[in-house]
Design a protein around this motif. Structure first.
Motif, PDB file in Angstrom:
ATOM      1  N   ILE A 356       1.172  -0.948   0.194  1.00 29.42           N
ATOM      2  CA  ILE A 356       0.012   0.076   0.357  1.00 29.42           C
ATOM      3  C   ILE A 356       1.236   1.549   0.180  1.00 29.42           C
ATOM      4  N   ARG A 357       1.859   1.174   0.211  1.00 30.26           N
ATOM      5  CA  ARG A 357       2.771   2.207   0.849  1.00 30.26           C
ATOM      6  C   ARG A 357       4.118   2.366  -0.092  1.00 30.26           C
ATOM      7  N   LEU A 358       4.064   1.850  -1.082  1.00 27.86           N
ATOM      8  CA  LEU A 358       5.063   1.694  -2.504  1.00 27.86           C
ATOM      9  C   LEU A 358       3.155   2.825  -3.251  1.00 27.86           C
ATOM     10  N   CYS A 359       2.249   2.348  -3.386  1.00 26.26           N
ATOM     11  CA  CYS A 359       1.512   2.712  -4.240  1.00 26.26           C
ATOM     12  C   CYS A 359       1.617   3.965  -4.675  1.00 26.26           C
ATOM     13  N   TYR A 360       1.140   4.596  -3.168  1.00 20.07           N
ATOM     14  CA  TYR A 360       1.085   6.061  -3.230  1.00 20.07           C
ATOM     15  C   TYR A 360       2.437   6.863  -2.563  1.00 20.07           C
ATOM     16  N   ILE A 361       3.400   6.438  -2.745  1.00 20.04           N
ATOM     17  CA  ILE A 361       4.644   7.129  -2.827  1.00 20.04           C
ATOM     18  C   ILE A 361       4.970   6.460  -4.187  1.00 20.04           C
ATOM     19  N   PHE A 362       4.541   6.169  -4.804  1.00 27.75           N
ATOM     20  CA  PHE A 362       5.128   6.378  -6.842  1.00 27.75           C
ATOM     21  C   PHE A 362       4.319   6.385  -7.558  1.00 27.75           C
ATOM     22  N   PHE A 363       3.165   7.048  -6.604  1.00 28.32           N
ATOM     23  CA  PHE A 363       1.993   7.894  -7.659  1.00 28.32           C
ATOM     24  C   PHE A 363       2.777   9.574  -7.084  1.00 28.32           C
ATOM     25  N   ALA A 364       2.815   9.822  -5.532  1.00 28.78           N
ATOM     26  CA  ALA A 364       3.721  11.394  -5.791  1.00 28.78           C
ATOM     27  C   ALA A 364       4.629  11.489  -6.416  1.00 28.78           C
ATOM     28  N   TYR A 365       5.313  10.492  -6.854  1.00 28.31           N
ATOM     29  CA  TYR A 365       6.509  10.388  -7.557  1.00 28.31           C
ATOM     30  C   TYR A 365       6.852  10.920  -9.095  1.00 28.31           C
ATOM     31  N   LEU A 366       5.402  11.406  -9.624  1.00 31.20           N
ATOM     32  CA  LEU A 366       4.515  11.433 -10.997  1.00 31.20           C
ATOM     33  C   LEU A 366       5.406  13.769 -10.139  1.00 31.20           C
ATOM     34  N   PHE A 367       4.812  14.007  -9.322  1.00 30.94           N
ATOM     35  CA  PHE A 367       5.157  15.496  -9.405  1.00 30.94           C
ATOM     36  C   PHE A 367       6.811  15.376  -8.809  1.00 30.94           C
ATOM     37  N   SER A 368       7.252  14.687  -7.965  1.00 28.51           N
ATOM     38  CA  SER A 368       8.651  14.797  -7.120  1.00 28.51           C
ATOM     39  C   SER A 368       9.982  15.008  -8.300  1.00 28.51           C
ATOM     40  N   PHE A 369       9.804  14.468  -9.448  1.00 28.69           N
ATOM     41  CA  PHE A 369      10.683  14.744 -10.015  1.00 28.69           C
ATOM     42  C   PHE A 369      11.045  15.768 -10.815  1.00 28.69           C
ATOM     43  N   ALA A 370       9.378  16.787 -11.481  1.00 22.39           N
ATOM     44  CA  ALA A 370       9.782  18.382 -11.443  1.00 22.39           C
ATOM     45  C   ALA A 370      11.256  18.828  -9.984  1.00 22.39           C
ATOM     46  N   GLN A 371       9.971  18.710  -9.083  1.00 21.15           N
ATOM     47  CA  GLN A 371      10.995  19.170  -8.208  1.00 21.15           C
ATOM     48  C   GLN A 371      12.296  19.012  -7.548  1.00 21.15           C
ATOM     49  N   GLU A 372      12.875  17.696  -7.618  1.00 21.21           N
ATOM     50  CA  GLU A 372      13.832  17.329  -7.535  1.00 21.21           C
ATOM     51  C   GLU A 372      14.827  18.399  -8.544  1.00 21.21           C
ATOM     52  N   VAL A 373      14.335  18.261 -10.327  1.00 26.73           N
ATOM     53  CA  VAL A 373      15.070  18.979 -10.895  1.00 26.73           C
ATOM     54  C   VAL A 373      15.094  20.140 -10.815  1.00 26.73           C
ATOM     55  N   LEU A 374      13.996  20.806 -10.929  1.00 25.89           N
ATOM     56  CA  LEU A 374      13.894  21.914 -10.746  1.00 25.89           C
ATOM     57  C   LEU A 374      14.590  23.008  -9.694  1.00 25.89           C
ATOM     58  N   SER A 375      14.696  22.061  -8.616  1.00 23.82           N
ATOM     59  CA  SER A 375      15.435  22.914  -7.851  1.00 23.82           C
ATOM     60  C   SER A 375      17.216  21.868  -7.427  1.00 23.82           C
ATOM     61  N   GLY A 376      17.187  21.679  -8.535  1.00 27.10           N
ATOM     62  CA  GLY A 376      18.661  21.688  -8.869  1.00 27.10           C
ATOM     63  C   GLY A 376      18.984  22.799  -9.828  1.00 27.10           C
ATOM     64  N   TYR A 377      17.830  22.833 -10.840  1.00 24.51           N
ATOM     65  CA  TYR A 377      18.400  23.691 -11.999  1.00 24.51           C
ATOM     66  C   TYR A 377      18.796  24.922 -11.065  1.00 24.51           C
ATOM     67  N   LEU A 378      18.119  25.306  -9.406  1.00 20.52           N
ATOM     68  CA  LEU A 378      18.134  26.706  -9.608  1.00 20.52           C
ATOM     69  C   LEU A 378      19.101  26.764  -8.168  1.00 20.52           C
ATOM     70  N   ARG A 379      19.550  25.599  -8.113  1.00 21.93           N
ATOM     71  CA  ARG A 379      20.923  25.535  -7.399  1.00 21.93           C
ATOM     72  C   ARG A 379      21.889  25.739  -7.925  1.00 21.93           C
TER      73      ARG A 379
END
Length: 451
Positions: A356-379
């Motif tokens: 159950i946890r895996l299903c929720y977390i991986f759905f969240a990663y649909l958004f998280s990948f953009a957050q990680e890359v954009l944060s890296g871009y700004l840094r």
């Protein structure tokens, strides 16, 4: 050094993959070896020992993330100086980074040992696993100086495009960790203390290997023992970029501690399930996170060289490649999720709850990948405070609100898991808006050219 990558010239797509894949493998293997701790305990010492180690994950993350964030400051400054061909700044930053890493890790050990019991108590760890959780944390803390040193050494090497050497060091130390886990726990009959001791020894090995590599290499990032000193100006610049990222990581971990406390309130089975799932989902996270780090370094070097077009191209390629490879990794883990969870513990309830946890977390990663890359871009441009602020508000703020006000109304595992896609989606949107508004590839590169 042959493993270095010139990020300011040539086709970016291939170079980003060449840089990112070893970086992702480093994170994946690191987690694989951490997962081996949990698996060995689950098979030879039972789910209570497994839960005791798992309950410490957010605490250890909080302690480590401060210095991992600060090491990003070293990465950005060195990458920018390489782009500018400023060898003097490169050398000063390398030597300053090594010293603050070891001293900072030592201080963290002393402080952590003083508050270990209170921290575990705040987690709400059940009585039956409390003593084991404290014992594991205390032994792990003894290795903090070398844990922090390894992260700074890796940041130094990665700033010039070398992601292979940290990977090789991790393979050697990680294999040692697995062997020692089995020896201490399965052969000698030790418990969480055996796993913690194996972890400390393996961290000494990995940081030692990188230190020797930095001493013996003949590039601009070479360490000269006689030059080990803290340069005040360099330190300020490292902290200016690194501290916001470090505080972001700490607050992020604090929010996870609060979440872990809610998980702990649901009993040992849920604790063990959450711990097992975390040790699988983190593989996908490291794939995603590695592209954020890659974007930081590629943008940093090209920012230093004043190459606006390559900064933007780095962002675009990192977004595309992160979405693709993270998606593939998530799909593979979900496909084989239940058999993989059974490696940690064969209790049916643990496996079902973990999935159950895996299903929720991986759905969240649909958004998280953009957050990680954009944060890296700004840094990469030295803009660290703004992504940190967005993450603190979007991730930590929403999660704390959810646990304190929503979870008590419906205290079950699904309620806890719902906060991940909500908080990560809100944060990704906020950072996207900030990036579009700031237009750093225009503002900061033009400023660099003028300088």
């Amino acid at each position: 050094m042959k493993n270095q990558i010139d990020m300011t010239e040539g086709f970016l797509g291939k170079k980003i993959l060449k840089y990112t894949i070893p970086l992702a493998l480093t994170g994946i293997l690191q987690q694989f070896f951490n997962a081996a701790d949990i698996a060995v305990l689950g098979q030879y010492a039972g789910k209570n020992a497994m839960a005791a180690v798992g309950s410490n994950s957010p605490v250890i993350g909080l302690l480590v993330n401060l210095f991992v964030g600060i090491s990003l400051g070293s990465n950005v400054i060195i990458a920018k100086a390489i782009g500018q061909k400023d060898i003097k700044t490169v050398s000063k930053t390398v030597h300053t980074s090594v010293l603050i890493a070891f001293i900072g890790g030592l201080l963290m050990t002393l402080f952590g040992e003083l508050i270990a019991d209170n921290v575990v108590n705040l987690l709400g760890v059940p009585d039956e696993v409390f003593s084991m959780a404290v014992k594991y944390l205390r032994i792990y803390l003894l290795g903090m100086p070398v844990v922090v040193l390894y992260n700074f050494e890796s940041a130094i090497l990665r700033s010039c495009g070398n992601t292979r050497t940290p990977l090789i060091a991790l393979v050697i130390s990680g294999a040692t960790n697995v062997i020692l886990n089995l020896f201490f726990v399965a052969v000698l009959g030790m418990n969480v203390d055996g796993v913690a001791l194996a972890t400390v020894i393996s961290n000494i090995i990995s940081s030692g290997i990188l230190f020797l590599c930095l001493i013996k290499n003949d590039t601009d990032i070479k360490i000269n023992i006689s030059k080990l000193r803290i340069d005040g100006k360099v330190l300020v610049n490292i902290l200016k970029i690194g501290v916001p990222a470090g505080i972001q990581g700490m607050i992020f971990s604090f929010a996870n501690i609060v979440i872990q406390s809610a998980v702990n309130s649901l009993g040992t089975t849920v604790m063990a399930a959450s711990s097992a799932a975390f040790n699988l989902e983190i593989f996908a996270f490291y794939v995603m996170n590695s592209f954020g780090q890659s974007c930081t370094t590629f943008v940093g070097q090209n920012y230093g060289a004043g190459k606006n077009d390559r900064c933007l191209e780095s962002l675009k390629l990192c977004l595309i490649q992160s979405f693709t490879l993270t998606g593939i990794t998530c799909g593979i883990i979900l496909l084989f999720g239940k058999p993989l969870l059974s490696i940690f513990n064969d209790d049916t309830a643990v496996i079902e709850t973990g999935y159950i946890r895996l299903c929720y977390i991986f759905f969240a990663y649909l958004f998280s990948f953009a957050q990680e890359v954009l944060s890296g871009y700004l840094r990469g441009f030295g803009v660290s405070f703004i992504p940190a602020l967005c993450s603190v508000a979007g991730i930590c703020g929403i999660r704390l609100f959810w646990i304190f006000f929503v979870f008590p109304e419906s205290p079950d595992f699904a309620t806890i898991m719902q906060i991940y896609p909500i908080s990560l989606g809100a944060t990704a949107l906020a950072i996207l808006i900030v990036t579009v508004f700031l237009k750093p590839s225009e503002r900061y590169v033009l400023k660099r050219i003028e300088e």
